[in-house]
Design an enzyme around this catalytic site. Structure first.
Site, PDB file in Angstrom:
ATOM      1  N   TYR A  98       0.851  -1.192   0.000  1.00  0.00           N
ATOM      2  CA  TYR A  98       0.000   0.000   0.000  1.00  0.00           C
ATOM      3  C   TYR A  98       0.885   1.240   0.000  1.00  0.00           C
ATOM      4  CZ  TYR A  98      -4.964  -0.848   0.255  1.00  0.00           C
ATOM      5  OH  TYR A  98      -6.241  -1.125  -0.077  1.00  0.00           O
ATOM      6  N   GLU A 108      -0.498   4.883  -0.647  1.00  0.00           N
ATOM      7  CA  GLU A 108      -1.260   6.067  -1.026  1.00  0.00           C
ATOM      8  C   GLU A 108      -0.374   7.307  -0.972  1.00  0.00           C
ATOM      9  OE1 GLU A 108      -2.846   3.822   1.097  1.00  0.00           O
ATOM     10  OE2 GLU A 108      -5.027   4.058   0.890  1.00  0.00           O
ATOM     11  N   ASP A 159      -6.990  12.303 -25.875  1.00  0.00           N
ATOM     12  CA  ASP A 159      -7.087  10.923 -25.387  1.00  0.00           C
ATOM     13  C   ASP A 159      -6.508  10.021 -26.468  1.00  0.00           C
ATOM     14  OD1 ASP A 159      -7.738   8.398 -24.634  1.00  0.00           O
ATOM     15  OD2 ASP A 159      -9.794   8.854 -24.011  1.00  0.00           O
ATOM     16  N   THR A 199      -4.346   4.872 -22.075  1.00  0.00           N
ATOM     17  CA  THR A 199      -4.220   3.600 -21.368  1.00  0.00           C
ATOM     18  C   THR A 199      -2.901   2.970 -21.789  1.00  0.00           C
ATOM     19  OG1 THR A 199      -5.613   2.669 -23.092  1.00  0.00           O
ATOM     20  CG2 THR A 199      -6.645   3.063 -20.973  1.00  0.00           C
ATOM     21  N   LYS A 220      -2.979  -1.008 -24.653  1.00  0.00           N
ATOM     22  CA  LYS A 220      -3.424  -1.195 -26.039  1.00  0.00           C
ATOM     23  C   LYS A 220      -2.173  -1.255 -26.927  1.00  0.00           C
ATOM     24  CE  LYS A 220      -8.033   0.691 -25.221  1.00  0.00           C
ATOM     25  NZ  LYS A 220      -8.127   1.517 -24.021  1.00  0.00           N
ATOM     26  N   ARG A 226      -2.648  -3.255 -17.622  1.00  0.00           N
ATOM     27  CA  ARG A 226      -3.914  -2.514 -17.719  1.00  0.00           C
ATOM     28  C   ARG A 226      -3.872  -1.348 -16.736  1.00  0.00           C
ATOM     29  NH1 ARG A 226      -6.886  -5.735 -20.878  1.00  0.00           N
ATOM     30  NH2 ARG A 226      -8.570  -4.216 -20.887  1.00  0.00           N
TER      31      ARG A 226
HETATM   32  N1  DSN Z   1     -12.833  -0.776 -24.711  1.00  0.00           N
HETATM   33  C1  DSN Z   1     -11.850  -0.005 -25.421  1.00  0.00           C
HETATM   34  C2  DSN Z   1     -11.940  -0.174 -26.881  1.00  0.00           C
HETATM   35  O1  DSN Z   1     -12.026  -1.303 -27.284  1.00  0.00           O
HETATM   36  O2  DSN Z   1     -11.902   0.778 -27.646  1.00  0.00           O
HETATM   37  C3  DSN Z   1     -11.834   1.402 -25.053  1.00  0.00           C
HETATM   38  O3  DSN Z   1     -11.832   1.568 -23.685  1.00  0.00           O
END
Ligand code: DSN
Length: 586
Positions: A57, A59, A236, A262, A265, A271
């Site tokens: 932990y 924080e 984004d 994120t 991807k 994640r």
């Molecule tokens: N779920 C993702 C996508 O497939 O575009 C975006 O968060």
């Protein structure tokens, strides 16, 4: 605590989950995964994610003295540890001396990866704690807007994201949301219209970032529009962060007020999500919004894995991979067009391609729709997702498919293979006969394809899977999907509550009344009920065992599995009539 609980392997402690992990791993490698938002995370990153940093932990944030430090100073343990022991820090727990360094390292590496020309990494403020993209987006709303402020985003049906103000998401309830849309003729962003909308609506924030729009935006132009109304620009780049890191997609850092992405991807990390700004005042607001505003303890195992991911993102191999991902997407798009299919938005310069299913098959005015098309492709071993496109009326009935090339590129497939993928998709889906069934509330769109085309699709995808190769760490096993021939098993076993009704539908005689141990001769029926092969059906405790000539057993098993799944044509004259099922055909 017993030794078993501390040291037992997963296979010893929980063989059920161990088996599910092996099966999932086999699925991932036995199919071609073309979900645009997924990638195959490197073993080194997964090792960091599974590490003992999971246990901690912490924080708060690392000491401000680590902000902007280069990597060699962060890793100078002889100085860092005395500093930690002597000084207070911004955490609520002790025991975080290495967490501090891991977080500082992840921040520094991210800053190096996303540092724009003319700036230095120490001028970037990086928050690596958001647990997901949706939470990171919410943190930015929280930091930069008040509830009720107007936010301008791309319409979800045109490629925007749920967390960009969809009415079913908290962001849509928190803000007054106005949407820009793509031009109906070109299906491209129209910056004049975006400018005019901004003048009319005077948003507090504009979001440039998409989940299913396949062209890179002009961030400079978005910034100019934002400046013209005094709005913040939020970029984004969740989908394309890996490409931006490699210079294959424009890097909005230094242009947008705040950039979010994120990490799992195209970046191929754990994640999680990252927020970057070059404005120290915005950075303070973002940090407060993430913790304590929205989150508690950061997930340090993920932050360690992010640091590893950002190290990988600095390599020439990563850059080459991202370039190939983009080339592969173009080849896929061209492959669809060469087959006469309509690529939505006209093409791509990212990792993603949208295919209009309505352009593939229609029957009596009923189009092929995305949901059923994605199910059929999954059966041949291509995994993608249904997606809305301009012209769709609601998110429940998308008419398109979205494909991404990250994962197949990681596995070594190239432009020729993308054309082969486009060909097999077109070949199978062009045999589709769509139909619609009226449900209690809505029409449900479905379709069935030709069995031989489906089988040929499986053969071609299997060839590509073999070419792609497998992960050396995975012992040979296989995903027990519909097409396995049964490994020479001499009989077909049909079981499940619907087994008798299923066999009654696919044989020329009824077997429902057979008692356990009794048997009956019958003909198995092929397409349009043409007799296919003679069989002997015997009732057993949990269903039926079917004997067929040795050279027919494997084909019969595949045919019945496909009929049970429900997406092949059994009777052209009664296309819509369902066959009872599902049943297990073993
Ligand atoms: N779920 C993702 C996508 O497939 O575009 C975006 O968060």
């Amino acid at each position: 605590m017993s030794d078993f609980l501390v040291r037992g392997t997963l296979a010893e402690v929980d063989p059920e989950i161990a088996t599910l992990i092996r099966l999932e791993h086999a699925r991932q490698l036995d199919k071609l995964i073309m979900i645009a938002s997924e990638s195959y995370v490197p073993a080194a990153v997964r090792e960091a994610e599974g590490s003992v940093f999971q246990n901690i932990y912490a924080e708060g944030y690392p000491h401000t003295a680590t902000i902007g430090l280069p990597e060699d100073e962060i890793l100078d343990y002889e100085m860092q540890l005395p500093f930690y022991r002597r000084n207070a820090d911004r955490r609520y727990y002790k025991g975080v001396e290495y967490c501090n360094l891991v977080e500082a390292l992840a921040q520094r590496r991210a800053a190096e990866v996303f540092c724009p020309p003319g700036m230095k990494p120490e001028q970037l403020f990086v928050n690596v704690q958001p647990l997901s993209g949706a939470v990171a987006n919410l943190a930015i709303y929280e930091a930069l807007t008040q509830p009720g402020d107007t936010v301008m985003t791309l319409d979800l049906l045109h490629g925007g994201h749920l967390s960009h103000g969809s009415p079913v998401n908290v962001t849509g309830r928190r803000q007054r949301v106005v949407h820009y849309r793509v031009n109906p003729e070109t299906e491209l962003l129209d910056y004049e219209e975006i400018y005019e909308l901004a003048q009319r609506e005077r948003p507090k924030m504009i979001i440039a970032g998409f989940t299913s729009y396949p062209w890179a935006p002009d961030f400079e132009r978005f910034r100019a529009i934002a400046d013209s109304v005094g709005a913040y620009l939020m970029a984004d780049i969740a989908h394309t962060a890996g490409m931006a890191a490699a210079g294959v997609y424009p890097n909005p850092v230094g242009i947008a007020h705040v950039t979010v992405f994120t990490t799992h991807k195209t970046l191929m990390g754990p994640r999680g999500a990252v927020i970057i700004t070059t404005d120290p005042e915005i950075a303070k607001k973002i940090d407060r919004a993430v913790f304590p505003g929205l989150q508690g303890g950061p997930h340090f195992n993920k932050i360690a894995a992010m640091a590893t991911m950002f190290k990988i993102a600095q390599t020439p191999q990563f850059k080459a991979l991202q370039q190939q991902i983009a080339r592969n997407a173009v080849a896929l798009s061209e492959g669809f067009k060469a087959n006469g299919l309509r690529v939505v938005h006209g093409g791509t310069n990212t990792h993603m391609v949208l295919l209009d299913c309505k352009s593939i098959a229609q029957r009596d005015g009923v189009p092929l729709m995305g949901n059923v098309a994605s199910r059929i492709l999954d059966l041949i071993g291509i995994v993608c997702n249904r997606n809305t496109i301009p012209g769709d009326k609601d998110a429940a009935n998308p008419s398109a498919l979205r494909f991404g090339t990250p994962w197949v590129t990681q596995r070594g497939l190239r432009e020729d293979d993308m054309r082969a993928i486009a060909d097999v998709i077109a070949y199978v889906l062009k045999t589709a006969k769509p139909f619609a069934v009226q449900g209690a509330k809505n029409l449900t769109y479905s379709a069935r394809v030709d069995f031989d085309a489906l089988r040929e699709g499986v053969r071609r995808v299997s060839e590509l899977v073999q070419k792609a190769g497998r992960d050396a760490e995975l012992p040979p096993l296989s995903y027990p999907h519909v097409w396995h021939s049964g490994n020479g098993k001499p009989t077909v076993h049909v079981r499940g509550q619907q087994a008798a009704a299923f066999l009654d539908a696919v044989l020329d005689a009824s077997v429902s009344e057979l008692g356990i141990g009794s048997q009956k001769q019958a003909m198995a029926l092929g397409r349009n009920r043409v007799p296919m092969t003679a069989v002997v059906v015997r009732r057993v405790e949990d269903g039926f065992v079917v004997e067929a000539p040795a050279d027919q057993v494997a084909a019969l098993r595949q045919w019945w599995r496909a009929l049970s799944d429900g997406y092949v044509i059994f009777d052209d004259a009664q296309l819509e009539a369902p066959i009872p099922g599902p049943v297990a055909v073993i």
